[in-house]
Design an enzyme around this catalytic site. Structure first.
Site, PDB file in Angstrom:
ATOM      1  N   GLU A 181       6.329  -2.204 -10.717  1.00 43.15           N
ATOM      2  CA  GLU A 181       7.407  -1.583 -11.517  1.00 43.15           C
ATOM      3  C   GLU A 181       7.853  -0.259 -10.915  1.00 43.15           C
ATOM      4  O   GLU A 181       7.784   0.805 -11.556  1.00 43.15           O
ATOM      5  CB  GLU A 181       6.938  -1.392 -12.961  1.00 43.15           C
ATOM      6  CG  GLU A 181       6.657  -2.704 -13.672  1.00 43.15           C
ATOM      7  CD  GLU A 181       6.322  -2.548 -15.150  1.00 43.15           C
ATOM      8  OE1 GLU A 181       5.829  -1.477 -15.549  1.00 43.15           O
ATOM      9  OE2 GLU A 181       6.548  -3.503 -15.916  1.00 43.15           O
ATOM     10  N   GLU A 373       5.397 -10.848 -14.547  1.00 43.17           N
ATOM     11  CA  GLU A 373       4.835 -10.381 -15.830  1.00 43.17           C
ATOM     12  C   GLU A 373       5.774 -10.803 -16.942  1.00 43.17           C
ATOM     13  O   GLU A 373       6.982 -10.597 -16.856  1.00 43.17           O
ATOM     14  CB  GLU A 373       4.739  -8.846 -15.898  1.00 43.17           C
ATOM     15  CG  GLU A 373       3.610  -8.254 -15.131  1.00 43.17           C
ATOM     16  CD  GLU A 373       3.460  -6.752 -15.379  1.00 43.17           C
ATOM     17  OE1 GLU A 373       3.738  -6.279 -16.497  1.00 43.17           O
ATOM     18  OE2 GLU A 373       3.055  -6.068 -14.432  1.00 43.17           O
TER      19      GLU A 373
HETATM   20  C1  BGP Z   1       3.766  -3.332 -17.518  1.00 41.76           C
HETATM   21  C2  BGP Z   1       2.646  -3.009 -16.575  1.00 41.76           C
HETATM   22  C3  BGP Z   1       1.353  -3.670 -16.864  1.00 41.76           C
HETATM   23  C4  BGP Z   1       1.115  -4.060 -18.298  1.00 41.76           C
HETATM   24  C5  BGP Z   1       2.333  -4.471 -19.063  1.00 41.76           C
HETATM   25  C6  BGP Z   1       2.159  -4.547 -20.566  1.00 41.76           C
HETATM   26  O1  BGP Z   1       4.581  -2.238 -17.689  1.00 41.76           O
HETATM   27  O2  BGP Z   1       2.995  -3.348 -15.257  1.00 41.76           O
HETATM   28  O3  BGP Z   1       0.321  -2.970 -16.246  1.00 41.76           O
HETATM   29  O4  BGP Z   1       0.135  -3.416 -18.930  1.00 41.76           O
HETATM   30  O5  BGP Z   1       3.428  -3.654 -18.823  1.00 41.76           O
HETATM   31  O6  BGP Z   1       2.156  -3.268 -21.093  1.00 41.76           O
HETATM   32  P1  BGP Z   1       1.063  -2.762 -22.101  1.00 41.76           P
HETATM   33  O7  BGP Z   1      -0.248  -2.976 -21.450  1.00 41.76           O
HETATM   34  O8  BGP Z   1       1.346  -1.340 -22.315  1.00 41.76           O
HETATM   35  O9  BGP Z   1       1.237  -3.580 -23.326  1.00 41.76           O
END
Ligand code: BGP
Length: 484
Positions: A181, A373
């Site tokens: 990201e 993701e």
């Molecule tokens: C993204 C990241 C991840 C992940 C995901 C979900 O922004 O790349 O590392 O964690 O989001 O977010 P969260 O864990 O805050 O729910």
């Protein structure tokens, strides 16, 4: 929900070569923060993720120090992924396991050997590795010594790190992502860019210079991979966030375009090899004068092989300052969409947005796309069925089902999609809140927000559901009207 009247994608929407799997990051799963010669990463001093201050040193209340103990349980976990039929597994390498301080003279052999073992296990099960080189886990020493990516010195440190990775794993890893990201540095300068200057004191000049250094480092990694690892395919990784105008007023449409541009710039540079005109204008008009060398310009022309992205939500934008309330829990800003429901953490759920963003990226860049993701963070309740601990996570199944239907739609639209890895295929520690209770997995991990639990793994209902989806290559997905 999916529109049941929409034309159906072809039943063969997902090609045989489509990669199905799940995604994780080292700092959220490995634990063993002080084992195997690992150094301190910036995550070790973020016990509340983005929701609280950082500490001066790792503190026991930081769940990431133990994670889900993947460091010791990787073989069991990978076997569970294989049981679901994964053809790809996305994980990251902890930079601080390889170079404990980021600029050490020699890499840490024990750290490198751990990833050899992970790759052995994946190979054993015929699962393709998808490796993120830097996922929000820069060695803390680099943040403290250089103020992270604000310093040009970081490019050299990153170069040494990637050379070690390509040299060691290049013959076994085909798919590489340079930075997780990368556009999130605009909103989370410490977690994403290792920048210690408090966000409110950070000038636009420093921030965009940091962005530039990361973009150059990413291009340099691509160049090195192409020169030294003939089969490597290198992708950038961006946080995708479709932006809709809040009203049909042209000024709202323009506000949405500007917000979109701030994110699209990252993909534009990675794919086109130079800054787009709108970005140059933004910098000019905001008094940002980038230090760009001729060598930087040449490096940026080494463009990526594919574009990967995370997708969780869309947002709205408006030109009306009175309506510009920030979306709850959304680090990227934006205005909530009155037409959408949100998750328990305030992330607005929009499966159609995934089709829109896939089309937008494909139309814009004509590069293969990889959804690396996507998923629903939710509270799960462990129950017993036939004496077996499990979770009835129909809400997660519905979320993933509806998003995958939109992937099929995009493929039918002609978009080239390489694969799909759900976020947090096994429960892990949240990045934004550092909680265990924000669960994404097909596999439940017995650990709570206070760090209590046996760390035992249990298959959720979604485990069997995803196995079916993979086995049937998407044919088992249900459309909004409940039909396949
Ligand atoms: C993204 C990241 C991840 C992940 C995901 C979900 O922004 O790349 O590392 O964690 O989001 O977010 P969260 O864990 O805050 O729910």
């Amino acid at each position: 929900m999916t529109d049941p009247t929409a034309p159906r994608p072809s039943p063969d929407a997902f090609p045989d070569t489509f990669l199905w799997g799940g995604a994780t990051a080292a700092n959220q799963i490995e634990g063993a923060h002080d084992q195997g010669g690992k150094g301190v990463s910036l995550q070790d001093v973020l016990p509340r993720g983005l929701t609280g201050p950082r500490t001066s040193h790792p503190t026991p209340d930081n769940l990431k120090l133990q994670g889900i103990d993947f460091y010791h349980r990787y073989a069991e976990d990978i076997a569970l992924f294989a049981e679901m039929g994964f053809s790809v597994f996305r994980f990251s390498i902890a930079w601080s396991r390889v170079f404990p301080h980021g600029d050490d003279e020699l890499p840490n052999e024990e750290g490198l050997a751990f990833y050899d073992r992970v790759l052995d296990e994946l190979e054993k099960h015929g699962i393709e590795p998808l490796v993120t080189i830097s996922h929000y886990e820069t060695p803390l020493a680099l943040a403290e010594k250089y103020n992270g990516w604000t310093s040009r010195e970081m490019i050299g440190c990153y170069e040494r790190y990637v050379r070690v990775l390509f040299d060691r794993y290049g013959h076994r890893v085909k798919y590489w992502l340079t930075f997780n990201e990368i556009n999130s540095v605009l909103h989370a300068p410490f977690m994403s860019g290792a920048i210690t200057t408090p966000k409110e004191e950070l000038s636009r000049q420093e921030l965009y210079q940091a962005v530039h250094h990361e973009l150059v480092a990413s291009a340099l990694a691509t160049k090195i991979a192409h020169e030294t690892v003939p089969d490597a395919r290198v992708g950038c990784m961006v946080l995708a966030l479709p932006v809709y105008p809040l009203t049909p007023h042209p000024s709202d449409a323009l506000a949405a375009m500007h917000a979109d541009h701030a994110n699209l710039m990252f993909g534009d540079v990675h794919v086109r090899g130079a800054y787009p005109g709108y970005a140059l204008r933004h910098m000019r008009e905001n008094g940002i004068e980038l230090d760009i060398t001729d060598e930087d310009r040449e490096l940026l022309t080494h463009t990526v092989d594919f574009v990967s992205f995370s997708y969780y939500m869309s947002v709205c934008e408006t030109a009306d300052p009175e309506l510009r309330t920030a979306g709850e829990g959304n680090i990227m800003g934006g205005v909530p969409n009155p037409a959408l429901q949100a998750s328990e953490w305030g992330w607005q759920i929009d499966p159609t947005g995934l089709r829109i963003v896939l089309n937008q990226f494909w139309d814009r860049w004509q590069k293969p796309l990889f959804i690396v993701e996507n998923g629903l963070g939710a509270k799960d309740e462990l129950i017993h069925v036939d004496g077996r601990p499990t979770v009835n996570d129909d809400y997660r199944i519905a979320y993933l089902n509806d998003h995958l239907v939109q992937v099929a739609e995009a493929i039918a639209d002609g978009v080239d999609v390489l694969g799909y890895t759900t976020w947090g295929c096994i429960d892990l520690v949240s990045a934004s809140t550092a909680q265990m209770s924000k669960r994404y997995g097909f596999v439940y991990v017995d650990r709570d927000d206070d760090g209590n639990g046996t760390l035992a793994r249990h298959r959720k209902k979604s485990f069997d559901w995803y196995a079916d989806v993979i086995r049937s290559r998407g044919a088992s997905l249900l459309r909004g009207d409940g039909t396949p």
